[in-house]
Design a protein around this motif. Structure first.
Motif, short mmCIF file in Angstrom:
data_model
loop_
_atom_site.label_atom_id
_atom_site.label_comp_id
_atom_site.label_asym_id
_atom_site.label_seq_id
_atom_site.Cartn_x
_atom_site.Cartn_y
_atom_site.Cartn_z
N MET A 1 39.42 -39.48 17.80
CA MET A 1 39.45 -39.49 19.26
C MET A 1 40.33 -38.36 19.78
SD MET A 1 39.84 -43.47 20.37
CE MET A 1 41.28 -43.68 19.33
N ARG A 2 40.01 -37.97 21.00
CA ARG A 2 40.81 -36.98 21.71
C ARG A 2 41.40 -37.65 22.94
NH1 ARG A 2 39.92 -31.43 20.43
NH2 ARG A 2 38.81 -31.38 18.45
N GLY B 1 48.88 -39.13 16.59
CA GLY B 1 47.99 -37.97 16.59
C GLY B 1 48.76 -36.67 16.51
N VAL C 1 44.86 -35.24 19.15
CA VAL C 1 43.75 -35.63 18.28
C VAL C 1 44.26 -36.67 17.29
CG1 VAL C 1 42.08 -34.84 16.57
CG2 VAL C 1 42.58 -33.43 18.56
N THR C 2 43.56 -37.78 17.17
CA THR C 2 44.01 -38.89 16.33
C THR C 2 43.85 -38.56 14.85
OG1 THR C 2 41.85 -39.93 16.67
CG2 THR C 2 43.67 -40.66 18.07
N ASP D 1 42.40 -39.84 12.38
CA ASP D 1 41.11 -40.00 11.72
C ASP D 1 40.27 -38.73 11.79
OD1 ASP D 1 41.09 -40.81 14.55
OD2 ASP D 1 38.94 -41.06 14.27
N GLU D 2 40.67 -37.78 12.65
CA GLU D 2 39.91 -36.54 12.82
C GLU D 2 40.58 -35.33 12.20
OE1 GLU D 2 38.42 -35.58 16.63
OE2 GLU D 2 37.63 -37.57 17.05
N ILE D 3 41.85 -35.45 11.84
CA ILE D 3 42.57 -34.27 11.33
C ILE D 3 43.63 -34.72 10.33
CG2 ILE D 3 44.24 -34.30 13.24
CD1 ILE D 3 44.24 -31.26 13.17
N ASP D 4 43.76 -33.96 9.24
CA ASP D 4 44.74 -34.29 8.20
C ASP D 4 45.50 -33.01 7.83
OD1 ASP D 4 46.26 -35.08 6.09
OD2 ASP D 4 44.60 -35.81 4.85
N GLY E 1 40.60 -27.72 14.90
CA GLY E 1 40.40 -29.15 15.04
C GLY E 1 41.12 -29.77 16.22
#
Length: 271
Positions: A1-2, A140, A176-177, A179-182, A259
């Motif tokens: 999510m953003r 995030g 950005v949460t 789950d979308e970026i590591d 990202g």
């Protein structure tokens, strides 16, 4: 999510992006939203669409802004130092933050430098957290630039006075949460001045990654939802160049993280 704080005709609101539409979340900004709703998924609280929404400073009221210096191996080497065994930390105030498109306005005659950074947004209360608890407590990531006034920073051995000038640290445009970026897998951190790339690094080369930093910091001071931790800058800063290079009036600083998004800030010198 953003997630974001967005400006619109009626004021500002915390918001979550649903496709191409920003939907309202409880609270006038993300600082308020995270302080009161950090345990509830944002998607479950999404409300009405917001027309004309424009992302602004996402976290205008963190209780703490803590920064790590000297955290990329290449940046450490360009300063002539050895790799650290513990994080080098300093603080800012909420007053030092500004929006993703805002001008950075400072008095003339200063040695002003760029520092592109990944910023971590705390999502839950952390006190003496271990690494796994700290990792789970991340709400995030966002983009920041630790614009630094070098001649003030190096007046003494303490960096604070060169790092906390009012409205000098752009942040945003979105959060950005995880789950979308590591960051441990690696995201590119890039800075451009007037279109020229001056920094490019990757977060997989961080000496202390986001979970390390949150666990370490929470050992001595509690972190709360909405707090910000800046993770350091890669090599390429102006003060380490030969000859040294500093920002001039009218220079445009773009800070981009893959990202997440991009900041675009113009430096203005005025008395």
């Amino acid at each position: 999510m953003r997630l974001a704080t967005v400006a619109h005709a009626a004021g500002t609101s915390a918001a979550v992006l649903d496709g191409d539409t920003w939907r309202a979340l409880p609270g006038t900004d993300l600082s308020e939203f995270l302080a009161t709703n950090s345990q509830v998924p944002a998607a479950a609280l999404a409300g009405e669409p917001i027309g004309g929404a424009v992302p602004v400073l996402p976290l205008p009221a963190p209780r703490k802004v803590i920064c790590c210096g000297l955290n990329y191996a290449d940046h450490i080497r360009e300063t002539g130092r050895d790799l650290p065994t513990h994080p080098t930390l300093f603080t800012k105030y909420a007053d030092s933050l500004t929006g993703p498109d805002a001008d950075v306005v400072l008095p003339p005659g200063l040695q002003v430098d760029w520092e592109a950074e990944l910023a971590v947004v705390v999502g839950t209360t952390l006190r003496r957290a271990d690494r796994s608890t700290a990792l789970a407590g991340i709400a995030g990531y966002t983009v920041a630039n630790d614009i630094s006034v070098r001649d003030w920073q190096y007046r003494t051995a303490e960096w604070f006075q060169g790092k906390a000038w009012d409205a000098s640290t752009p942040v945003g445009p979105v959060v950005v949460t995880p789950d979308e970026i590591d960051p441990t897998e690696g995201v590119e951190v890039i800075c451009r001045v007037n279109g020229e790339q001056v920094q490019r690094g990757n977060t997989r080369t961080l000496v202390f990654d986001p979970a390390d930093l949150l666990a370490y910091i929470s050992t001595f001071t509690v972190l709360r939802p909405g707090d910000l931790v800046l993770t350091g800058t890669p090599g390429g800063v102006g003060v380490a160049r030969d000859p040294q290079r500093f920002l001039a009036d009218g220079d445009v600083v773009e800070t981009e993280i893959s990202g997440i998004g991009r900041l675009r800030n113009t430096v203005r010198f005025t008395s």
